[in-house]
Every structure is written in structure tokens, then in C-alpha cells.
Design a protein around this motif. Structure first.
Motif, PDB file in Angstrom:
ATOM      1  N   PHE A 143       7.345   1.610   9.290  1.00  0.00           N
ATOM      2  CA  PHE A 143       5.939   2.284   8.422  1.00  0.00           C
ATOM      3  C   PHE A 143       5.341   3.439   8.574  1.00  0.00           C
ATOM      4  CE2 PHE A 143       4.019  -2.140   7.741  1.00  0.00           C
ATOM      5  CZ  PHE A 143       4.876  -2.540   6.066  1.00  0.00           C
ATOM      6  N   VAL A 144       5.735   3.511  10.048  1.00  0.00           N
ATOM      7  CA  VAL A 144       5.410   5.170  11.126  1.00  0.00           C
ATOM      8  C   VAL A 144       5.993   5.896  10.073  1.00  0.00           C
ATOM      9  CG1 VAL A 144       5.858   6.478  13.310  1.00  0.00           C
ATOM     10  CG2 VAL A 144       4.544   4.292  12.860  1.00  0.00           C
ATOM     11  N   SER A 145       7.456   6.052  10.015  1.00  0.00           N
ATOM     12  CA  SER A 145       8.311   7.013   9.673  1.00  0.00           C
ATOM     13  C   SER A 145       7.568   7.147   8.339  1.00  0.00           C
ATOM     14  CB  SER A 145       9.641   6.302   9.517  1.00  0.00           C
ATOM     15  OG  SER A 145      10.169   7.533   9.086  1.00  0.00           O
ATOM     16  N   ARG A 146       7.631   6.434   7.245  1.00  0.00           N
ATOM     17  CA  ARG A 146       7.281   6.977   6.125  1.00  0.00           C
ATOM     18  C   ARG A 146       5.756   7.501   5.917  1.00  0.00           C
ATOM     19  NH1 ARG A 146       7.830   0.560   2.937  1.00  0.00           N
ATOM     20  NH2 ARG A 146       6.847   2.224   1.107  1.00  0.00           N
ATOM     21  N   ILE A 147       4.648   6.874   7.400  1.00  0.00           N
ATOM     22  CA  ILE A 147       3.259   7.331   7.268  1.00  0.00           C
ATOM     23  C   ILE A 147       3.902   8.620   7.230  1.00  0.00           C
ATOM     24  CG2 ILE A 147       0.661   8.331   8.584  1.00  0.00           C
ATOM     25  CD1 ILE A 147       1.494   4.828   8.447  1.00  0.00           C
ATOM     26  N   LYS A 148       5.141   9.627   7.754  1.00  0.00           N
ATOM     27  CA  LYS A 148       5.034  11.254   8.725  1.00  0.00           C
ATOM     28  C   LYS A 148       5.111  11.777   7.205  1.00  0.00           C
ATOM     29  CE  LYS A 148       6.289  10.452  14.009  1.00  0.00           C
ATOM     30  NZ  LYS A 148       7.275  10.334  14.810  1.00  0.00           N
ATOM     31  N   VAL A 149       6.131  11.374   7.055  1.00  0.00           N
ATOM     32  CA  VAL A 149       6.473  11.256   5.633  1.00  0.00           C
ATOM     33  C   VAL A 149       5.162  12.116   4.765  1.00  0.00           C
ATOM     34  CG1 VAL A 149       7.620  11.159   3.358  1.00  0.00           C
ATOM     35  CG2 VAL A 149       9.333  10.442   5.015  1.00  0.00           C
ATOM     36  N   PHE A 150       4.585  10.899   4.638  1.00  0.00           N
ATOM     37  CA  PHE A 150       3.289  11.600   3.609  1.00  0.00           C
ATOM     38  C   PHE A 150       2.246  12.689   3.904  1.00  0.00           C
ATOM     39  CE2 PHE A 150       3.452   6.973   1.959  1.00  0.00           C
ATOM     40  CZ  PHE A 150       3.208   7.499   0.944  1.00  0.00           C
ATOM     41  N   ASP A 151       2.662  12.977   5.370  1.00  0.00           N
ATOM     42  CA  ASP A 151       1.615  13.825   6.184  1.00  0.00           C
ATOM     43  C   ASP A 151       2.456  15.185   6.567  1.00  0.00           C
ATOM     44  OD1 ASP A 151      -0.069  15.088   7.993  1.00  0.00           O
ATOM     45  OD2 ASP A 151       1.055  14.563   9.473  1.00  0.00           O
ATOM     46  N   THR A 152       3.617  15.093   6.494  1.00  0.00           N
ATOM     47  CA  THR A 152       4.524  16.224   5.648  1.00  0.00           C
ATOM     48  C   THR A 152       4.183  16.837   3.991  1.00  0.00           C
ATOM     49  OG1 THR A 152       6.319  15.719   7.209  1.00  0.00           O
ATOM     50  CG2 THR A 152       6.362  17.398   5.594  1.00  0.00           C
ATOM     51  N   GLU A 153       4.276  15.719   3.302  1.00  0.00           N
ATOM     52  CA  GLU A 153       3.769  16.310   2.156  1.00  0.00           C
ATOM     53  C   GLU A 153       2.512  16.511   1.926  1.00  0.00           C
ATOM     54  OE1 GLU A 153       5.055  12.482  -0.314  1.00  0.00           O
ATOM     55  OE2 GLU A 153       7.064  13.369  -0.541  1.00  0.00           O
ATOM     56  N   MET A 154       1.239  16.088   2.363  1.00  0.00           N
ATOM     57  CA  MET A 154       0.128  16.522   2.072  1.00  0.00           C
ATOM     58  C   MET A 154       0.095  18.599   2.748  1.00  0.00           C
ATOM     59  SD  MET A 154      -2.468  13.434   2.284  1.00  0.00           S
ATOM     60  CE  MET A 154      -1.854  12.832   4.550  1.00  0.00           C
TER      61      MET A 154
ATOM     62  N   GLN B 294       1.353  -1.153   0.524  1.00  0.00           N
ATOM     63  CA  GLN B 294       0.032  -0.212  -0.057  1.00  0.00           C
ATOM     64  C   GLN B 294       1.090   1.197  -0.213  1.00  0.00           C
ATOM     65  OE1 GLN B 294      -1.837   0.530   3.319  1.00  0.00           O
ATOM     66  NE2 GLN B 294      -3.739   1.771   2.997  1.00  0.00           N
ATOM     67  N   LEU B 295       2.209   1.216   0.764  1.00  0.00           N
ATOM     68  CA  LEU B 295       2.789   2.424   1.042  1.00  0.00           C
ATOM     69  C   LEU B 295       3.210   2.537  -0.073  1.00  0.00           C
ATOM     70  CD1 LEU B 295       3.799   2.753   4.603  1.00  0.00           C
ATOM     71  CD2 LEU B 295       1.957   3.420   3.820  1.00  0.00           C
TER      72      LEU B 295
END
Length: 236
Positions: free
Chosen positions: A208-219, A49-50
Motif C-alpha cells: 500500500f505504501v508503494s502504491r500511495i507513493k505512485v499516486f503522490d508522484t502522479e499528482m 479503495q486503491l
């Protein structure tokens, strides 16, 4: 020199370990086996998914900054269902379209309408970003729970196994090293099973938590850029 650990693992009689295990030890091993299988399935699903979200988000950003019309971007973004950024853009564009339709039948009393319109778009972007983070984080907490709890579950099985082994030794009245080594070694297998379940879960959870934080910043960054664009072109 040939390492002793693989030889020791190969020499273990796993059938005998299971056969000699008590009901509690067997329940612990089955529980750890179940959560380990569930963890690996979840790791594979979340990794896919990521990775898909990353690839489609890069495609969307490239298209967004190269295109000249928001409508064309919107039509293409609807096809990128795995990208959080495209979902955020679609939510903002749909709100902007509603405002444009409302403005056509309204007067040019602009200041309050402009401020309210910008706030509506910003709220739509924030709602979409929050929904996407919630979707990306779904079931990831399970990996954290497995990583934190599995070693203690395995240790519990080991303690029960050692107690059973010493009770058996006490009944037989024979406490030589040869007598103690096998049952205690079998009991320690539960701790190894707990670590086997926990280590991949912890590594995957942190990744996964690290990658999701990147998505949060990008959004967040994309929402700010998108708001700046519509302020310049639609709320002048």
C-alpha cells in the motif's frame, strides 16, 4: 515424501491448547485473533479503495488529455469521486474559476495579478494533493503497527506459556521429554499466532505504501502539467 508440517498442524488439539492456556496466554491469543481479523478487513478495504483510485485515475487522465474544454473535464471529473487526480484537478479548476470572476471586475494591471493568481492555483493544487494522500494513507499505519508488534506479542505469550509449563513440571517432579513436549509445544502456538497476524499485515503495508507513493508522484506531475496549461492559456 509426505511433508510433516501439515500433519503436525493437523495433530494439534486446539481445544486443549485454549483450555490449558493461562489467563495471560488466552488474552494474547484473543488479542492476536482480533488484530488479525481487523488487519484482513482493512487490507480488503484499502485494496478496493486503491484499485478504484487507479481505475478512475486512468479514466480521468484519458479524458483530460483528449478533451478541449476545462469546463467539460470538470463536469466529468466530479463523477470520479475515487480518483485523487480528479480531486486535484477540481480544486485547481475551482480556484481558477474564482480568479476568472475576480479578473472580470479588475483592471488590466496584470503582472502582480497574474503572479498572485498562479500562486493561488498552485496552493489549491498542493492542498488537494495533500488531502488526497492523507485520505489514502488513513489507517495504513495500523498494518505497520500490527506487523511490527504482533511477533513480540506472540513471543510474550510463548514465554509466559513456557514459564507456566516448567512451573507445572517442577511441581510434579517429572521432567521427561514426554512431559515437557506437550506444554512447551502449546506455548509455542502463541508465536505462530503472532507470525500469522504479522506477515499479511507487513506485506500489505509495504504494498500500500508503494502504491500511495505512485499516486503522490502522479499528482505532483499532473499539478505541474496543469499549471503549465493554465499559464499558457490564462496568464499570458
Amino acid at each position: 515424501m509426505i511433508p510433516h508440517l501439515p500433519l503436525a498442524l493437523a495433530a494439534m488439539n486446539y481445544v486443549e491448547i485454549i483450555r490449558d492456556a493461562s489467563f495471560i496466554e488466552l488474552a494474547v491469543l484473543l488479542l492476536l485473533m482480533g488484530v488479525s481479523v481487523a488487519s484482513w478487513a482493512l487490507i480488503a478495504m484499502k485494496a478496493s479503495q486503491l484499485s478504484r483510485a487507479r481505475a478512475q485515475s486512468l479514466t480521468f487522465l484519458d479524458m483530460f488529455w483528449k478533451a478541449s474544454r476545462l469546463e467539460a473535464i470538470y463536469q466529468s471529473a466530479q463523477k470520479l469521486e475515487g480518483s485523487p487526480l480528479s480531486k486535484v484537478f477540481c480544486a485547481g479548476y475551482e480556484e481558477l474559476s474564482k480568479l476568472a470572476q475576480t479578473k472580470e471586475g479588475a483592471s488590466e494591471d496584470a503582472m502582480s495579478a497574474k503572479l498572485g493568481g498562479i500562486e493561488n492555483v498552485e496552493r489549491a493544487l498542493n492542498r488537494a494533493a495533500t488531502a488526497q494522500i492523507t485520505e489514502l494513507e488513513a489507517r495504513v499505519s495500523f498494518l505497520g503497527t500490527v506487523g511490527a508488534a504482533s511477533p513480540f506479542v506472540g513471543l510474550f505469550g510463548t514465554v509466559i506459556g513456557i514459564l507456566s509449563a516448567f512451573n507445572e513440571i517442577a511441581e510434579k517432579g517429572n521432567a521427561t521429554l514426554a512431559t515437557v513436549a506437550a506444554p512447551v509445544g502449546n506455548a509455542l502456538f502463541a508465536t505462530a499466532a503472532g507470525l500469522f497476524a504479522a506477515i499479511p499485515a507487513v506485506v500489505a503495508y509495504n504494498s500500500f505504501v508503494s502504491r500511495i507513493k505512485v499516486f503522490d508522484t502522479e499528482m505532483s506531475n499532473f499539478s505541474a502539467d496543469f499549471l503549465n496549461i493554465i499559464k499558457r492559456h490564462f496568464f499570458r
